[in-house]
Design an enzyme around this catalytic site. Structure first.
Site, PDB file in Angstrom:
ATOM      1  N   ASP A  89       0.845  -1.186   0.000  1.00 54.90           N
ATOM      2  CA  ASP A  89       0.000   0.000   0.000  1.00 54.90           C
ATOM      3  C   ASP A  89       0.887   1.244   0.000  1.00 54.90           C
ATOM      4  O   ASP A  89       2.003   1.213  -0.543  1.00 54.90           O
ATOM      5  CB  ASP A  89      -0.937  -0.024   1.214  1.00 54.90           C
ATOM      6  CG  ASP A  89      -2.296   0.588   0.913  1.00 54.90           C
ATOM      7  OD1 ASP A  89      -2.353   1.810   0.713  1.00 54.90           O
ATOM      8  OD2 ASP A  89      -3.279  -0.171   0.867  1.00 54.90           O
ATOM      9  N   HIS A 123      -3.817   6.032   3.509  1.00 55.28           N
ATOM     10  CA  HIS A 123      -4.526   4.830   3.074  1.00 55.28           C
ATOM     11  C   HIS A 123      -3.888   3.563   3.638  1.00 55.28           C
ATOM     12  O   HIS A 123      -4.580   2.692   4.197  1.00 55.28           O
ATOM     13  CB  HIS A 123      -4.565   4.771   1.546  1.00 55.28           C
ATOM     14  CG  HIS A 123      -5.461   3.714   0.990  1.00 55.28           C
ATOM     15  ND1 HIS A 123      -5.055   2.413   0.794  1.00 55.28           N
ATOM     16  CD2 HIS A 123      -6.761   3.758   0.581  1.00 55.28           C
ATOM     17  CE1 HIS A 123      -6.047   1.710   0.289  1.00 55.28           C
ATOM     18  NE2 HIS A 123      -7.104   2.509   0.141  1.00 55.28           N
ATOM     19  N   SER A 293     -11.396  -1.257   0.014  1.00 51.36           N
ATOM     20  CA  SER A 293     -10.043  -1.221   0.575  1.00 51.36           C
ATOM     21  C   SER A 293     -10.037  -1.657   2.033  1.00 51.36           C
ATOM     22  O   SER A 293      -9.022  -2.134   2.536  1.00 51.36           O
ATOM     23  CB  SER A 293      -9.468   0.192   0.487  1.00 51.36           C
ATOM     24  OG  SER A 293      -9.010   0.482  -0.800  1.00 51.36           O
TER      25      SER A 293
END
Length: 763
Positions: A89, A123, A293
């Site tokens: 990520d 994120h 996600s």
């Protein structure tokens, strides 16, 4: 090709409404105030004492955990300790106390400076928090809160600040997977999306999955009928069946409008919570985040917990375990919206399939026994004696994934009450054809009958519920042939119920509700496919005779999970005296059963008492005409059974012989009110074990090994039934039955009642 994550954040109060997921696989976020610098104790890799409860305020704030039943896994000891989760990520917030002490030292940046794993987007931190945030009584915790996090930053330089979300080149994702493979990550999470994977990435996926790694990819947030092209990497042959796609559901386990559906990838698709998930972000802030996600790390974390509990699972077994135990949502079975359904940790930690016992003998030789059958025992003469005798005994059992469990044996020997299958008396139309032949001298008499049971119309059956749903046409051919040779009489029956014991039933014998369960009968009076009765008349009303019967059937009609065949052969000698209105009969005989014991399926896996039985018995029967058309029939039998243990692979060993009894008494009359009616009052005790013992095998790994216990149940079933039938004008018959069973199934205190009123007619 670039894979993308898209993220937007706004500082709002706790009561702010969630933003809808948008674009890519990242979804939306809503910031939570406070907790900017929480004081926590860094997590360590050494085992920590199990708390009194895992159902804490922190668990409740981690609002996706309850939907996947994570609490059951925690209470079973799962934490994710020693399991490595690869997070491919945008990096991780290295100073966030949620990850203190658990960021794997091999964490790296494959798209920039290797040591630069600090997340600047948020994120990757969100994803890591959902998968493995610490359990520290602050904020929230992740699914596998003690797992090692292998942070693999792969975002291309400058893309996370572009406003369009971070971008990840295939080559950098491939390099990250190679690092995860080298470091032994059992599962890696790719909450990424975009176009299809190029050859470089597909090769890396092949290397990773071939070495045993499982990959979890987010499905995308376009609300499309198919996962995005990047996620469809799971269908590539290089995925080796070890890549799962995760869509996301809301708090009510309904798929979110923005989640991409399973589509053609339904066989590798599951769903998990992903709508408004509370997660740790940059600088100690917390956010509500939405999107696939954040469903993917729920799946990755769940796999880490299962690897913690069951490190022996192969990757393929793990994939099958996660998908086969998922809670079915949407259309029944695997479907194009939810795939296999919502991951379910509570179900996944339970034994799956038949339990196989594996114990060790005194010589330390491992012995594999028959499986433990995960269903109650069928009704039998033992009642609840076996379950009671096993008490707290345990054995090590292995499910179909070879996972070891300490198994309380008593739960596999629970007795079930005998069933009165009344639906079989209600749900059919019957067609008959019959004929009788007799020669002119009366020496030979033959009767033939064909009965066809035809289900009622489907629209009518619906009103009765599911018990009638799968009825099929049944056809029974019965026959009777008698040869009268003076002193010698020979009768042959085909598919004809023999009546009470060895006594011939009256032609007008009434239907008994208790007869609908074929396991509930007296010794020597079981239904038979073929029966021969030969009698020779002596002097002064005495007769000597011989009876032989045979029956066979296919089991799993009792639904215990072990199919098989059984047979019964019976032979008996009898001596009968018949005087004025009284008949007496004494019999001695043997019933030899194979595949069944006392009419019940013998094969009970690792708790079998034998593969059959031979019962030698004696019985006494009486028939008396009491005047005014009243009649009394009585029969009592006593048997001594020896079980066939030659091929037994069981934890139980019968010791010696087993004594069994049965009896019945019936008072009946033809023409009670009218000439065309009949009445009967019956008391009956079906076969019941009176004495006998069994012992647990003297094997290591079995608690209470060698312990002996009685096979005699604590209850005694007594059936009390009243039956009446009357032929009305025309071809109609009205019948009524009422029965009460005390200690049904020979289980103390289990009393039930049933009543049936039927009107039948010929048309």
């Amino acid at each position: 090709m670039r894979a993308h994550t898209l993220l937007s954040a706004v500082l709002l109060s706790l009561s702010a409404s969630f933003l809808a997921g948008c674009g890519g696989s990242g979804g939306a976020t809503t910031a939570l105030p406070g907790n900017t610098n929480p004081q926590v104790t860094p997590a360590v890799t050494t085992p920590t004492p199990t708390p009194v409860t895992f159902d804490t305020a922190e668990y409740r704030r981690s609002n996706g955990l309850d939907n996947i039943n994570a609490l059951a896994a925690y209470e079973d000891g799962a934490t994710g300790e020693d399991v490595i989760i690869g997070i491919v990520d945008s990096g991780i917030d290295v100073n966030n106390p949620e990850f203190a002490g658990r960021i794997h030292p091999a964490s790296t940046n494959t798209a920039g400076a290797p040591d630069d794993i600090q997340d600047i987007d948020g994120h990757g931190t969100f994803v890591a928090s959902v998968a493995a945030g610490a359990k520290n009584d602050v904020g929230t915790h992740g699914v596998a809160f003690e797992a090692q996090i292998l942070a693999l930053r792969s975002d291309a330089a400058g893309t996370c600040t572009s406003g369009d979300g971070c971008s990840h080149f295939d080559s950098d994702i491939a390099a990250a997977l190679d690092v995860a493979r080298a470091e032994g990550a059992q599962v890696s999470n790719l909450s990424l999306g975009g176009g299809g994977a190029n050859f470089i990435l597909r090769q890396a996926v092949d290397r990773a999955t071939s070495d045993g790694m499982i990959l979890v990819i987010s499905s995308g947030n376009q609300g499309a009928a198919q996962p995005d092209d990047f996620a469809l990497l799971a269908l590539d042959e290089r995925a080796n069946g070890r890549v799962l796609i995760s869509g996301y559901v809301d708090d009510n386990n309904v798929i979110d409008e923005f989640s991409n559906r399973a589509g053609s990838a339904q066989d590798v698709f599951v769903v998990a919570p992903g709508s408004g998930i509370r997660a740790a972000g940059l600088d100690g802030d917390e956010f509500f985040v939405s999107g696939s996600s954040f469903s993917a790390p729920h799946v990755s974390g769940a796999i880490a917990l299962l690897y913690d509990l069951f490190p022996n699972l192969t990757p393929d077994q793990m994939i099958e375990l996660v998908t086969s135990t998922a809670t079915d949502l949407g259309a029944p079975g695997v479907d194009a919206v939810y795939g296999h359904g919502l991951i379910n940790l509570e179900e996944a930690i339970q034994p799956q399939g038949s339990m196989q016992t594996l114990v060790t003998s005194a010589s330390d030789q491992s012995t594999a026994l028959a499986p433990l059958v995960s269903a109650p025992a069928a009704p039998s003469a033992f009642g609840g004696a076996i379950a009671a005798g096993l008490g707290g005994a345990q054995a090590v059992g292995f499910d179909r994934f070879d996972r070891a469990y300490d198994i309380p044996l008593a739960q596999f020997a629970e007795a079930a009450k005998p069933a009165m299958a009344l639906t079989g008396l209600l749900n059919t139309r019957q067609r008959f054809a019959h004929s009788t032949l007799q020669d002119s001298t009366g020496t030979l008499t033959a009767r033939f009958a064909v009965q066809q049971d035809v289900p009622l119309a489907p629209e009518l059956l619906k009103s009765f519920g599911g018990a009638f749903a799968d009825q099929a046409d049944q056809q029974t051919v019965s026959a009777f042939m008698a040869l009268d040779l003076g002193r010698t009489q020979i009768a042959t029956y085909v598919n004809q119920r023999p009546g009470t014991g060895l006594m011939k039933a009256p032609e007008w014998q009434l239907t008994s509700l208790t007869d609908t369960d074929r396991t509930q009968h007296g010794i020597g009076s079981a239904p038979a496919q073929v029966r021969v009765d030969a009698q020779y008349a002596l002097n002064s009303g005495w007769n000597v005779g011989f009876v032989a019967a045979q029956d066979a059937q296919d089991f799993d009609e009792f639904g215990i999970g072990l199919a098989g065949e059984s047979s019964m052969t019976q032979s008996a000698m009898n001596l009968t005296w018949q005087g004025d209105g009284v008949a007496l009969r004494t019999s001695v005989g043997a019933v030899r059963e194979r595949g069944q014991i006392f009419g019940t399926q013998a094969q009970r896996g690792a708790l079998s008492l034998g593969d059959g039985a031979t019962t030698r018995y004696a019985s006494f029967a009486v028939q008396a005409n009491l005047g005014d058309a009243w009649r009394f029939d009585g029969e009592a039998s006593y048997g001594i059974a020896r079980f066939d243990t030659a091929q037994l692979q069981s934890l139980l060993t019968p010791t010696g012989t087993t004594d069994v009894t049965s009896w019945s008494a019936q008072l009946s009359r033809r023409g009670l009110v009218k000439e065309t009616d009949a009445f009967a009052l019956t008391l009956r005790q079906p076969q019941r074990v009176e004495a006998g013992t069994a012992a647990l095998a003297n094997l290591q790994g079995v608690t209470a090994a060698g312990q002996a216990f009685s096979l005699s149940p604590d209850g005694r079933q007594i059936d009390m039934e009243a039956a009446y039938a009357i032929t009305l004008s025309g071809y109609a018959t009205l019948s009524a039955n009422m029965v009460m069973r005390r200690d049904a199934g020979h289980i103390a205190g289990e009393t039930d009642m049933a009543a049936l009123l039927r009107l039948t007619s010929d048309f």
